[in-house]
Design an enzyme around this catalytic site. Structure first.
Site, PDB file in Angstrom:
ATOM      1  N   ASN A 109      59.173 -10.342  19.755  1.00 51.69           N
ATOM      2  CA  ASN A 109      58.704  -9.896  21.069  1.00 51.69           C
ATOM      3  C   ASN A 109      57.210  -9.642  20.979  1.00 51.69           C
ATOM      4  O   ASN A 109      56.691  -9.346  19.904  1.00 51.69           O
ATOM      5  CB  ASN A 109      59.420  -8.606  21.477  1.00 51.69           C
ATOM      6  N   HIS A 111      54.191  -7.198  22.699  1.00 46.91           N
ATOM      7  CA  HIS A 111      54.031  -5.960  23.467  1.00 46.91           C
ATOM      8  C   HIS A 111      52.537  -5.663  23.578  1.00 46.91           C
ATOM      9  O   HIS A 111      51.817  -5.754  22.574  1.00 46.91           O
ATOM     10  CB  HIS A 111      54.764  -4.818  22.746  1.00 46.91           C
TER      11      HIS A 111
HETATM   12  C1  GRF Z   1      52.523  -9.438  28.395  1.00 44.72           C
HETATM   13  O1  GRF Z   1      51.496  -8.515  28.556  1.00 44.72           O
HETATM   14  C2  GRF Z   1      53.440  -9.047  27.264  1.00 44.72           C
HETATM   15  O2  GRF Z   1      52.769  -8.407  26.232  1.00 44.72           O
HETATM   16  C3  GRF Z   1      54.387  -8.091  27.936  1.00 44.72           C
HETATM   17  O3  GRF Z   1      54.601  -8.628  29.225  1.00 44.72           O
HETATM   18  C4  GRF Z   1      53.483  -9.424  29.595  1.00 44.72           C
HETATM   19  C5  GRF Z   1      54.002 -10.787  29.895  1.00 44.72           C
HETATM   20  O4  GRF Z   1      52.992 -11.620  30.406  1.00 44.72           O
HETATM   21  N1  GRF Z   1      55.596  -7.946  27.172  1.00 44.72           N
HETATM   22  P1  GRF Z   1      53.254 -13.170  30.546  1.00 44.72           P
HETATM   23  O5  GRF Z   1      54.514 -13.334  31.382  1.00 44.72           O
HETATM   24  O6  GRF Z   1      53.408 -13.745  29.163  1.00 44.72           O
HETATM   25  O7  GRF Z   1      52.043 -13.713  31.264  1.00 44.72           O
END
Ligand code: GRF
Length: 202
Positions: A109, A111
């Site tokens: 994942n 984050h």
């Molecule tokens: C990102 O900031 C990621 O870190 C978090 O959710 C957001 C997703 O953005 N988990 P995207 O859909 O990849 O543009």
């Protein structure tokens, strides 16, 4: 080279998905995006996947009576596509413990904070509220506890005077797009593995 088959799970914009698709386009990259799963039919990331010609499955969580039933549908799609590695990228559902256990060591994942700081949601607001001068992003193995898995990669960015959640998020996102492909490469090449609850680097 036999490439690892990766599924990316999304719920929204899909910019990290786009970064992973771009990285996988390189002939020497050890993984390919074989499947995108979205729990939201109208997620912008679904269009990102389709434009790139990646097969895409929409599995709306609302169609399932329980977390377990929803995860079983995801599992069936992963099995059908012979997936080796799962990358979550803005996927806004929590999995059942059984699902997490089944994919332990094979599921990442991203984050948008320097974990273990600022878990959960409204992450950038948490960072601004805390007054930290540095934030960043983390790629970690997914374990049962939310945003708590062993860390595979991190990048730091400054928090600048006058930052809003938008400006901070945009600065961090640039780093997310850089480290997620790097972390996937490490896992796909077997240069990081999960062992006794710790990330072990070869
Ligand atoms: C990102 O900031 C990621 O870190 C978090 O959710 C957001 C997703 O953005 N988990 P995207 O859909 O990849 O543009």
């Amino acid at each position: 080279m036999i490439k690892k088959r990766v599924a990316v799970l999304i719920s929204g914009r899909g910019s990290n998905l786009g970064a992973l698709i771009d990285a996988c386009a390189a002939p020497d990259f050890p993984a390919e995006i074989a499947l995108v799963i979205s729990n939201k039919p109208d997620a912008a990331g679904v269009a990102v996947a389709r434009e790139a010609g990646v097969s895409t499955v929409v599995i709306p969580h609302g169609d399932y009576a329980s977390r377990e039933a929803f995860d079983a549908a995801i599992e069936a799609a992963l099995e059908a596509a012979r997936i080796d590695i799962v990358c979550e990228a803005g996927f806004m559902r929590i999995h059942s413990e059984a699902f997490v256990r089944r994919w332990e060591g094979r599921m990442l994942n991203i984050h948008p904070s320097l974990l273990p700081a600022f878990k959960g949601i409204r992450v950038h607001q948490q960072a601004l509220d805390a007054g930290v001068k540095i934030s960043g992003c983390t790629v970690h193995f997914i374990v049962a506890e939310l945003d708590s898995g062993p860390i595979v990669a991190q990048a730091a960015v400054p928090v600048l005077p006058g930052d809003t959640t938008e400006t901070l998020a945009a600065r961090i996102l640039i780093e997310e797009h850089r480290i997620y492909p790097e972390a996937l490469r490490l896992l796909a090449e077997g240069r990081v593995r999960l062992e006794s609850g710790k990330a072990v680097f070869a």
